[in-house]
Design a protein around this motif. Structure first.
Motif, PDB file in Angstrom:
ATOM      1  N   ASN A  31       0.848  -1.271  -0.026  1.00  8.58           N
ATOM      2  CA  ASN A  31       0.125   0.016  -0.089  1.00  8.58           C
ATOM      3  C   ASN A  31       0.905   1.381   0.172  1.00  8.58           C
ATOM      4  OD1 ASN A  31      -2.702  -1.597   0.702  1.00  8.58           O
ATOM      5  ND2 ASN A  31      -1.285  -2.146   2.300  1.00  8.58           N
ATOM      6  N   GLY A  32       0.229   2.237  -0.506  1.00  7.02           N
ATOM      7  CA  GLY A  32       1.071   3.479  -0.402  1.00  7.02           C
ATOM      8  C   GLY A  32       0.677   4.574   0.625  1.00  7.02           C
ATOM      9  N   GLY A  33       1.479   5.367   1.113  1.00  9.02           N
ATOM     10  CA  GLY A  33       1.176   6.637   1.928  1.00  9.02           C
ATOM     11  C   GLY A  33       2.001   6.484   3.139  1.00  9.02           C
ATOM     12  N   TYR A  34       2.425   5.339   3.572  1.00 10.88           N
ATOM     13  CA  TYR A  34       3.138   5.052   4.774  1.00 10.88           C
ATOM     14  C   TYR A  34       4.264   4.030   4.813  1.00 10.88           C
ATOM     15  CZ  TYR A  34      -0.077   0.903   5.123  1.00 10.88           C
ATOM     16  OH  TYR A  34      -0.504  -0.299   4.784  1.00 10.88           O
ATOM     17  N   ASP A  35       5.019   3.866   5.740  1.00 11.59           N
ATOM     18  CA  ASP A  35       5.982   2.995   6.092  1.00 11.59           C
ATOM     19  C   ASP A  35       6.001   2.680   7.342  1.00 11.59           C
ATOM     20  OD1 ASP A  35       7.418   2.896   3.435  1.00 11.59           O
ATOM     21  OD2 ASP A  35       8.353   4.627   4.105  1.00 11.59           O
ATOM     22  N   VAL A  36       5.943   1.092   7.550  1.00 10.67           N
ATOM     23  CA  VAL A  36       5.775   0.333   9.134  1.00 10.67           C
ATOM     24  C   VAL A  36       7.246   0.208   9.373  1.00 10.67           C
ATOM     25  CG1 VAL A  36       4.648  -1.442  10.089  1.00 10.67           C
ATOM     26  CG2 VAL A  36       3.565  -0.698   8.330  1.00 10.67           C
ATOM     27  N   SER A  37       7.449   0.601  10.571  1.00 12.65           N
ATOM     28  CA  SER A  37       8.755   0.319  11.520  1.00 12.65           C
ATOM     29  C   SER A  37       8.568  -0.875  12.168  1.00 12.65           C
ATOM     30  CB  SER A  37       9.070   1.521  11.951  1.00 12.65           C
ATOM     31  OG  SER A  37       8.331   1.821  12.962  1.00 12.65           O
ATOM     32  N   HIS A  38       7.618  -1.194  12.949  1.00 14.27           N
ATOM     33  CA  HIS A  38       7.314  -2.152  13.526  1.00 14.27           C
ATOM     34  C   HIS A  38       6.014  -2.756  13.979  1.00 14.27           C
ATOM     35  CE1 HIS A  38       8.563  -4.730  17.358  1.00 14.27           C
ATOM     36  NE2 HIS A  38       7.390  -4.406  18.072  1.00 14.27           N
ATOM     37  N   TYR A  39       5.826  -3.952  14.086  1.00 19.58           N
ATOM     38  CA  TYR A  39       4.570  -5.120  14.159  1.00 19.58           C
ATOM     39  C   TYR A  39       4.635  -5.368  15.525  1.00 19.58           C
ATOM     40  CZ  TYR A  39       3.786  -4.781   8.950  1.00 19.58           C
ATOM     41  OH  TYR A  39       3.553  -4.488   7.819  1.00 19.58           O
ATOM     42  N   ASP A  40       3.468  -5.266  16.234  1.00 19.86           N
ATOM     43  CA  ASP A  40       3.212  -6.124  17.552  1.00 19.86           C
ATOM     44  C   ASP A  40       1.912  -6.758  17.400  1.00 19.86           C
ATOM     45  OD1 ASP A  40       4.130  -5.836  20.681  1.00 19.86           O
ATOM     46  OD2 ASP A  40       2.062  -6.041  20.631  1.00 19.86           O
ATOM     47  N   LEU A  41       2.189  -8.141  17.405  1.00 20.21           N
ATOM     48  CA  LEU A  41       1.035  -9.165  17.319  1.00 20.21           C
ATOM     49  C   LEU A  41       0.876  -9.713  18.586  1.00 20.21           C
ATOM     50  CD1 LEU A  41       1.935 -10.510  13.630  1.00 20.21           C
ATOM     51  CD2 LEU A  41       0.711  -8.321  14.291  1.00 20.21           C
ATOM     52  N   ARG A  42      -0.379  -9.642  19.171  1.00 20.42           N
ATOM     53  CA  ARG A  42      -0.880 -10.478  20.296  1.00 20.42           C
ATOM     54  C   ARG A  42      -1.880 -11.431  19.820  1.00 20.42           C
ATOM     55  NH1 ARG A  42       0.428 -10.319  25.363  1.00 20.42           N
ATOM     56  NH2 ARG A  42      -1.013 -11.294  26.996  1.00 20.42           N
ATOM     57  N   LEU A  43      -1.638 -12.602  19.614  1.00 22.28           N
ATOM     58  CA  LEU A  43      -2.673 -13.484  19.024  1.00 22.28           C
ATOM     59  C   LEU A  43      -2.968 -14.903  20.030  1.00 22.28           C
ATOM     60  CD1 LEU A  43      -0.483 -14.120  15.875  1.00 22.28           C
ATOM     61  CD2 LEU A  43      -2.299 -12.273  16.175  1.00 22.28           C
ATOM     62  N   LYS A  44      -4.131 -15.432  19.707  1.00 22.97           N
ATOM     63  CA  LYS A  44      -4.502 -16.472  20.566  1.00 22.97           C
ATOM     64  C   LYS A  44      -5.136 -17.448  19.308  1.00 22.97           C
ATOM     65  CE  LYS A  44      -7.567 -17.707  24.232  1.00 22.97           C
ATOM     66  NZ  LYS A  44      -8.663 -17.448  25.231  1.00 22.97           N
ATOM     67  N   TYR A  45      -4.687 -18.799  19.504  1.00 21.80           N
ATOM     68  CA  TYR A  45      -5.079 -19.488  18.516  1.00 21.80           C
ATOM     69  C   TYR A  45      -5.518 -20.912  19.038  1.00 21.80           C
ATOM     70  CZ  TYR A  45      -5.029 -22.606  14.285  1.00 21.80           C
ATOM     71  OH  TYR A  45      -5.281 -23.653  13.244  1.00 21.80           O
ATOM     72  N   GLN A  46      -6.809 -21.579  18.587  1.00 20.26           N
ATOM     73  CA  GLN A  46      -7.310 -22.738  19.087  1.00 20.26           C
ATOM     74  C   GLN A  46      -7.019 -23.508  17.834  1.00 20.26           C
ATOM     75  OE1 GLN A  46      -7.910 -25.677  20.480  1.00 20.26           O
ATOM     76  NE2 GLN A  46      -8.944 -24.276  22.089  1.00 20.26           N
ATOM     77  N   PRO A  47      -6.306 -24.718  17.994  1.00 21.47           N
ATOM     78  CA  PRO A  47      -6.267 -25.525  16.997  1.00 21.47           C
ATOM     79  C   PRO A  47      -7.500 -26.488  16.486  1.00 21.47           C
ATOM     80  CG  PRO A  47      -4.309 -25.519  18.282  1.00 21.47           C
ATOM     81  CD  PRO A  47      -5.345 -24.803  18.999  1.00 21.47           C
TER      82      PRO A  47
END
Length: 520
Positions: A43-59
């Protein structure tokens, strides 16, 4: 849209005056970065410097719940912007304030902040979401593979849209913190260093960190039950290897292969320079696929990659990508040769080191086995087209080009280039043209015509990469090197389903196209 008021009253005039004069300059960011092969990616218009992902997964149910926080900087005056994402979103906040959002296109999340965002502004974007990734289909395809005890995502050229919102193109790399809660007794693997893990109320949370720039497609997640080994390199880097507990008869070969990760990486440092990241390792989940992928610091290997037994060559290939493809990433997907040509050539160099056939002997064999009228030569590694992006020619003809360059420049200059390229371009992006210019500067020789012959002409070069006996010299064809079958067995690792069937066995990198690559 701004509407012109023909006869503004006092209230309307005061409202008009309250809007900054520059508001008209605010515009939406583009829904794609304009990649030659995948124009909708990124996408245009921005640059990401960091991702913080907090996830929960039920197999058991394949339910993934997540909160993603993106730290970014605007690169234009933005009225709205897009994220690449496909799961159902419940809330978006920009700089702490609720933002309007809607889904559009195949995998676009349009976000309209409460107030326009000026160029150069640091922003935070928080996205809350939930869904079943395996049920999300884009062009009839899902990058998320369910396993008997969990789920795995590792695909190229895009995989992020199935599990976290992002600016999904290699030109916008970022650092990552990935925290994943899974049921006790189940593990969650991702990139980088495992900072901590803790259990509470039947759930275990794993906290992973990648502290060097990382492309979105190189970010991986694997949930399941693994046999995990941990070690450190001579330089103190953590090594984490993991093999699914239910690989069956492939278990021994898989373990024997990836347990040589440290050894291979240390050898690659002598060729490409210091290892560029904070951890290394690899994992083999119970995914019925033959492909592998260079997911950063922790490559993914499908269990079928070991159907024929131990194969260290595939480990060499994926670890070579840590320098060529991960640390130095392509600018545009047409530049795939700066990834795959070099990773394939690393396999030739490993063969040379192991005494199973020199790179020259492998080049002779590849050159001789494809006659001039073979379609192999019609594929241009420097710009193969999206339909041939992972064709075997990108790998083998791409490696031939490097052997030809080695012969032209001599070992001293050639290996100086191999080492200085990832060192001087560390954590950046580069194109084929950038490498040609770099090689010219380092060697002091004009090389544009040479690279045009080997990478862009849809014909067999009249002068082979070989210095030895070849059919072209009127002599017997080159013999098959001892390492050839192991190298060719890796062809399925990144392959297109429509890759040329010239090889006895598809190659490791054919897998990107067949199983590891999203069809367009």
């Amino acid at each position: 849209m701004r509407h012109r008021l023909l006869v503004p009253g006092a209230a309307a005039l005061s409202l008009l005056l309250a809007i900054p004069a520059s508001a008209a300059d605010y515009s939406p960011g583009t829904p794609g970065v304009g990649d030659s092969y995948y124009p909708e990616s990124g996408n245009g218009g921005y640059d990401v410097s960091h991702y913080d992902l907090r996830l929960k997964y039920q197999p058991k149910t394949d339910l993934l719940e997540g909160t993603a926080t993106l730290l970014a900087k605007t690169t234009q005056d933005l009225s709205r912007f897009n994220l690449d994402f496909g799961l159902k979103v419940s809330e978006v906040r920009v700089n702490g304030k609720k933002a309007a959002f809607k889904a559009s296109g195949k995998h676009e999340l349009e976000v309209t902040p409460a107030a326009p965002l000026p160029k150069g502004k640091d922003i935070s974007v928080v996205v809350r979401y939930a869904g079943k990734p395996s049920e999300l289909k884009i062009d009839g395809f899902t990058a998320w593979a369910r396993t008997p005890d969990g789920g795995v995502v590792a695909q190229e050229p895009d995989a992020a849209v199935w599990w976290y919102p992002s600016n999904d193109h290699p030109t916008d790399k970022a650092t990552y913190d990935i925290s994943v809660a899974v049921p006790d007794g189940t593990q969650a693997l991702s990139n980088g260093v495992l900072l901590s893990q803790s259990s509470k109320l039947g759930w275990t949370r794993y906290n992973w960190r990648s502290d060097k720039p990382q492309a979105t497609y190189l970010t991986t997640l694997a949930v399941g039950k693994f046999d995990i080994t941990k070690d450190t390199t001579a330089n103190g880097l953590p090594v984490i290897n993991a093999v699914s507990k239910d690989l069956g008869s492939n278990e021994g070969a898989a373990k024997a292969s990836i347990e040589r990760t440290t050894e291979v990486a240390e050898w690659l440092e002598t060729v490409f320079g210091p290892y560029p990241f904070n951890a290394l390792g690899g994992y083999v989940p119970n995914v019925p696929a033959g492909y592998a992928l260079e997911t950063q610091t922790r490559p993914f290997y499908g269990k079928k990659a070991f159907d024929a037994g131990t194969n260290v060559s595939v480990v060499v290939h994926e670890l070579a990508h840590q320098w060529y493809g991960d640390s130095v990433s392509l600018k545009d997907w047409k530049d795939i040769w700066v990834n795959e040509g070099f990773a394939r050539y690393s396999q030739w160099l490993w063969s040379e080191k192991e005494g199973e056939g020199t790179a020259q002997e492998l080049a002779d064999y590849v050159y001789d086995r494809h006659p001039a009228d073979d379609a192999f030569w019609t594929v241009k590694p420097g710009d193969p087209g999206p339909e041939n992006q992972f064709d075997i020619a990108v790998y083998d003809r791409g490696a031939l080009a490097l052997q030809a360059l080695r012969n032209k420049l001599g070992d001293k200059t050639f290996f100086e280039i191999l080492k200085s390229w990832p060192t001087e371009n560390k954590y950046g992006n580069a194109s084929v043209a950038d490498f040609v210019k770099f090689a010219e500067e380092k060697s002091g020789k004009p090389l544009a015509a040479f690279f045009d012959t080997w990478l862009y002409q849809p014909a067999k070069p009249s002068a082979p990469a070989a210095q030895g006996a070849t059919i072209a010299a009127g002599k017997a064809p080159a013999a098959q090197p001892k390492s050839w079958k192991k190298i060719a067995a890796t062809n399925n690792v990144h392959a297109h389903g429509d890759a040329h069937a010239h090889d006895d066995v598809h190659t490791q990198d054919d897998v990107h196209a067949q199983d590891g690559h999203r069809p367009e």
